[in-house]
Design a protein around this motif. Sequence first.
Motif, PDB file in Angstrom:
ATOM      1  N   MET A   1       0.828  -1.203   0.000  1.00 12.90           N
ATOM      2  CA  MET A   1       0.000   0.000   0.000  1.00 12.90           C
ATOM      3  C   MET A   1       0.864   1.255   0.000  1.00 12.90           C
ATOM      4  SD  MET A   1      -2.907   1.368  -0.141  1.00 12.90           S
ATOM      5  CE  MET A   1      -4.003  -0.018   0.133  1.00 12.90           C
ATOM      6  N   ILE A   2       1.953   1.234   0.805  1.00  7.05           N
ATOM      7  CA  ILE A   2       2.851   2.401   0.847  1.00  7.05           C
ATOM      8  C   ILE A   2       3.462   2.631  -0.531  1.00  7.05           C
ATOM      9  CG2 ILE A   2       4.995   3.279   1.838  1.00  7.05           C
ATOM     10  CD1 ILE A   2       4.295   1.847   4.420  1.00  7.05           C
ATOM     11  N   PHE A   3       3.847   1.545  -1.204  1.00  9.10           N
ATOM     12  CA  PHE A   3       4.436   1.666  -2.547  1.00  9.10           C
ATOM     13  C   PHE A   3       3.480   2.377  -3.492  1.00  9.10           C
ATOM     14  CE2 PHE A   3       4.639  -0.157  -6.826  1.00  9.10           C
ATOM     15  CZ  PHE A   3       5.909   0.233  -7.196  1.00  9.10           C
ATOM     16  N   TRP A   4       2.186   1.959  -3.497  1.00  8.91           N
ATOM     17  CA  TRP A   4       1.217   2.559  -4.406  1.00  8.91           C
ATOM     18  C   TRP A   4       0.936   4.010  -4.033  1.00  8.91           C
ATOM     19  CZ3 TRP A   4       0.849   0.307  -8.742  1.00  8.91           C
ATOM     20  CH2 TRP A   4       0.931  -1.072  -8.849  1.00  8.91           C
ATOM     21  N   MET A   5       0.942   4.335  -2.726  1.00  5.48           N
ATOM     22  CA  MET A   5       0.748   5.725  -2.309  1.00  5.48           C
ATOM     23  C   MET A   5       1.893   6.606  -2.810  1.00  5.48           C
ATOM     24  SD  MET A   5      -0.672   5.161   1.575  1.00  5.48           S
ATOM     25  CE  MET A   5      -0.648   6.930   1.903  1.00  5.48           C
ATOM     26  N   ILE A   6       3.113   6.083  -2.724  1.00 11.00           N
ATOM     27  CA  ILE A   6       4.269   6.843  -3.211  1.00 11.00           C
ATOM     28  C   ILE A   6       4.176   7.048  -4.717  1.00 11.00           C
ATOM     29  CG2 ILE A   6       6.771   6.779  -3.519  1.00 11.00           C
ATOM     30  CD1 ILE A   6       6.952   5.313  -0.849  1.00 11.00           C
ATOM     31  N   CYS A   7       3.812   5.988  -5.437  1.00 14.41           N
ATOM     32  CA  CYS A   7       3.672   6.097  -6.898  1.00 14.41           C
ATOM     33  C   CYS A   7       2.605   7.120  -7.282  1.00 14.41           C
ATOM     34  CB  CYS A   7       3.317   4.733  -7.489  1.00 14.41           C
ATOM     35  SG  CYS A   7       4.673   3.552  -7.468  1.00 14.41           S
ATOM     36  N   ALA A   8       1.455   7.082  -6.568  1.00 18.03           N
ATOM     37  CA  ALA A   8       0.372   8.016  -6.872  1.00 18.03           C
ATOM     38  C   ALA A   8       0.803   9.451  -6.597  1.00 18.03           C
ATOM     39  CB  ALA A   8      -0.857   7.661  -6.047  1.00 18.03           C
ATOM     40  N   THR A   9       1.493   9.668  -5.471  1.00 17.62           N
ATOM     41  CA  THR A   9       1.955  11.013  -5.128  1.00 17.62           C
ATOM     42  C   THR A   9       2.942  11.545  -6.165  1.00 17.62           C
ATOM     43  OG1 THR A   9       1.663  10.528  -2.775  1.00 17.62           O
ATOM     44  CG2 THR A   9       3.060  12.404  -3.350  1.00 17.62           C
ATOM     45  N   MET A  10       3.880  10.711  -6.563  1.00 15.47           N
ATOM     46  CA  MET A  10       4.865  11.134  -7.568  1.00 15.47           C
ATOM     47  C   MET A  10       4.198  11.445  -8.900  1.00 15.47           C
ATOM     48  SD  MET A  10       8.010   8.503  -6.758  1.00 15.47           S
ATOM     49  CE  MET A  10       8.993   9.164  -8.099  1.00 15.47           C
ATOM     50  N   SER A  11       3.219  10.633  -9.287  1.00 17.99           N
ATOM     51  CA  SER A  11       2.518  10.882 -10.551  1.00 17.99           C
ATOM     52  C   SER A  11       1.776  12.204 -10.512  1.00 17.99           C
ATOM     53  CB  SER A  11       1.544   9.740 -10.839  1.00 17.99           C
ATOM     54  OG  SER A  11       2.230   8.519 -10.993  1.00 17.99           O
ATOM     55  N   VAL A  12       1.086  12.481  -9.395  1.00 16.73           N
ATOM     56  CA  VAL A  12       0.350  13.735  -9.258  1.00 16.73           C
ATOM     57  C   VAL A  12       1.300  14.924  -9.314  1.00 16.73           C
ATOM     58  CG1 VAL A  12      -1.016  15.124  -7.657  1.00 16.73           C
ATOM     59  CG2 VAL A  12      -1.583  12.716  -8.018  1.00 16.73           C
ATOM     60  N   LEU A  13       2.465  14.811  -8.654  1.00 18.17           N
ATOM     61  CA  LEU A  13       3.434  15.909  -8.658  1.00 18.17           C
ATOM     62  C   LEU A  13       3.964  16.171 -10.071  1.00 18.17           C
ATOM     63  CD1 LEU A  13       5.478  15.182  -5.400  1.00 18.17           C
ATOM     64  CD2 LEU A  13       3.899  17.078  -5.813  1.00 18.17           C
ATOM     65  N   VAL A  14       4.266  15.095 -10.791  1.00 17.87           N
ATOM     66  CA  VAL A  14       4.778  15.263 -12.161  1.00 17.87           C
ATOM     67  C   VAL A  14       3.733  15.929 -13.043  1.00 17.87           C
ATOM     68  CG1 VAL A  14       5.486  14.016 -14.232  1.00 17.87           C
ATOM     69  CG2 VAL A  14       6.399  13.350 -12.012  1.00 17.87           C
ATOM     70  N   VAL A  15       2.480  15.464 -12.951  1.00 18.07           N
ATOM     71  CA  VAL A  15       1.408  16.058 -13.753  1.00 18.07           C
ATOM     72  C   VAL A  15       1.197  17.525 -13.373  1.00 18.07           C
ATOM     73  CG1 VAL A  15      -1.065  15.984 -14.229  1.00 18.07           C
ATOM     74  CG2 VAL A  15       0.260  13.869 -14.170  1.00 18.07           C
ATOM     75  N   ALA A  16       1.243  17.818 -12.065  1.00 17.08           N
ATOM     76  CA  ALA A  16       1.042  19.204 -11.609  1.00 17.08           C
ATOM     77  C   ALA A  16       2.135  20.127 -12.144  1.00 17.08           C
ATOM     78  CB  ALA A  16       1.011  19.243 -10.083  1.00 17.08           C
ATOM     79  N   ILE A  17       3.385  19.652 -12.112  1.00 17.28           N
ATOM     80  CA  ILE A  17       4.499  20.481 -12.605  1.00 17.28           C
ATOM     81  C   ILE A  17       4.368  20.718 -14.108  1.00 17.28           C
ATOM     82  CG2 ILE A  17       6.990  20.511 -12.977  1.00 17.28           C
ATOM     83  CD1 ILE A  17       7.265  18.995 -10.310  1.00 17.28           C
ATOM     84  N   LEU A  18       4.082  19.663 -14.853  1.00 14.06           N
ATOM     85  CA  LEU A  18       3.942  19.813 -16.295  1.00 14.06           C
ATOM     86  C   LEU A  18       2.742  20.692 -16.649  1.00 14.06           C
ATOM     87  CD1 LEU A  18       4.685  16.164 -17.496  1.00 14.06           C
ATOM     88  CD2 LEU A  18       6.183  18.142 -17.624  1.00 14.06           C
ATOM     89  N   GLY A  19       1.628  20.477 -15.961  1.00 16.35           N
ATOM     90  CA  GLY A  19       0.429  21.271 -16.238  1.00 16.35           C
ATOM     91  C   GLY A  19       0.623  22.735 -15.906  1.00 16.35           C
ATOM     92  N   ARG A  20       1.266  23.006 -14.773  1.00 14.84           N
ATOM     93  CA  ARG A  20       1.498  24.399 -14.384  1.00 14.84           C
ATOM     94  C   ARG A  20       2.394  25.105 -15.390  1.00 14.84           C
ATOM     95  NH1 ARG A  20       4.297  26.398  -8.704  1.00 14.84           N
ATOM     96  NH2 ARG A  20       4.089  28.641  -9.080  1.00 14.84           N
ATOM     97  N   ALA A  21       3.451  24.401 -15.821  1.00 20.99           N
ATOM     98  CA  ALA A  21       4.352  25.013 -16.802  1.00 20.99           C
ATOM     99  C   ALA A  21       3.630  25.291 -18.118  1.00 20.99           C
ATOM    100  CB  ALA A  21       5.546  24.093 -17.040  1.00 20.99           C
TER     101      ALA A  21
END
Length: 329
Positions: A1-21
């Motif tokens: 579960m921790i692994f999937w939470m980390i993956c989800a958080t990283m994916s959201v951060l990457v999308v947020a950075i790309l979208g904001r730019a």
Amino acid sequence: MIFWMICATMSVLVVAILGRALLRQQNEQSRDAVEYDLGVYRDQLADVERDVARGVLGAEDAERTRTEISRRILAADAGSRAKASTGTAPGRPLVIVIALAVIGGSLAVYAQLGQPGYGDLALADRIAFAERMRENRPDQQTAVDSLPPFTPLDTVTDEFRNLMAQLRETVANRPTDLQGNKLLAENEARIGNFAAAADAQEQVLRIKGDAATAQDITDFGELLVLAAGGYVSPEAEVAFRAALTRDETEERARYYLGLMMVQTGRPDIGFRLWDALLRRGPEDAAWIAPILSQIEEVAYLAGVNYTVPAIGAGAAPVPRLRTSKPHQK
């Protein structure tokens, strides 16, 4: 579960950075265009005032020009405000596409290369895990019981069925008949009844005793594998190791031990065994075709950048096998 939470958080951060730019770039481009237009209009107003001061432009014409320029300024400003309120709308679909590509692509790659639920282990831990898996794998009877019950092949004629019934009865009445048990093992295998064939071959080994050859023992192990649907059980492993004790050149036994290593988490050992068999040949050996159909995938699992060698090319050391017997449950 921790692994999937980390993956989800990283994916959201990457999308947020790309979208904001992306959205910031769109907004900056829009503002630059509006500011350029407003600057042009202001310069035009200044030119009108200079023309009036020099007497080049009349008061009435100057007023009409000022009105038109002012109208354009108001229109540009209104357009700028409208884009400010809806400026992110054109970029939102693209941001959604990026989000789906990042998250979906990550999941697809992990599904292909990863192994959910399997921790990142050091090499020693992986070897220990494979050893435990080998020692605690199901026995022969468990594997056979997990398969559908035997049904005779459709091609078996009534005459052959009757002959098999007579042969079984004869062997049952004369259990020490070596030739009868050989024939029974051969013909049970011919109709696909591998479990019965293995029983008959095991009786052949009992009758022969110390006179049993490595090939006899390998035949028994091979029938066990076929009866288990291709699974190399602990009993089959014992047979193949015993065959190699009698004759180190018993290549069929090495093939099946390599298969067992692949099945129990040691593709590195399985790869070395199979690669050596390919290099020694001969090309028409029964084990060459099944090795060729699997060895590239096994090499990939073993982390080897592999090119299939010429069959029978030689120059391959014979991998050493552990002499300890597998755990019997």
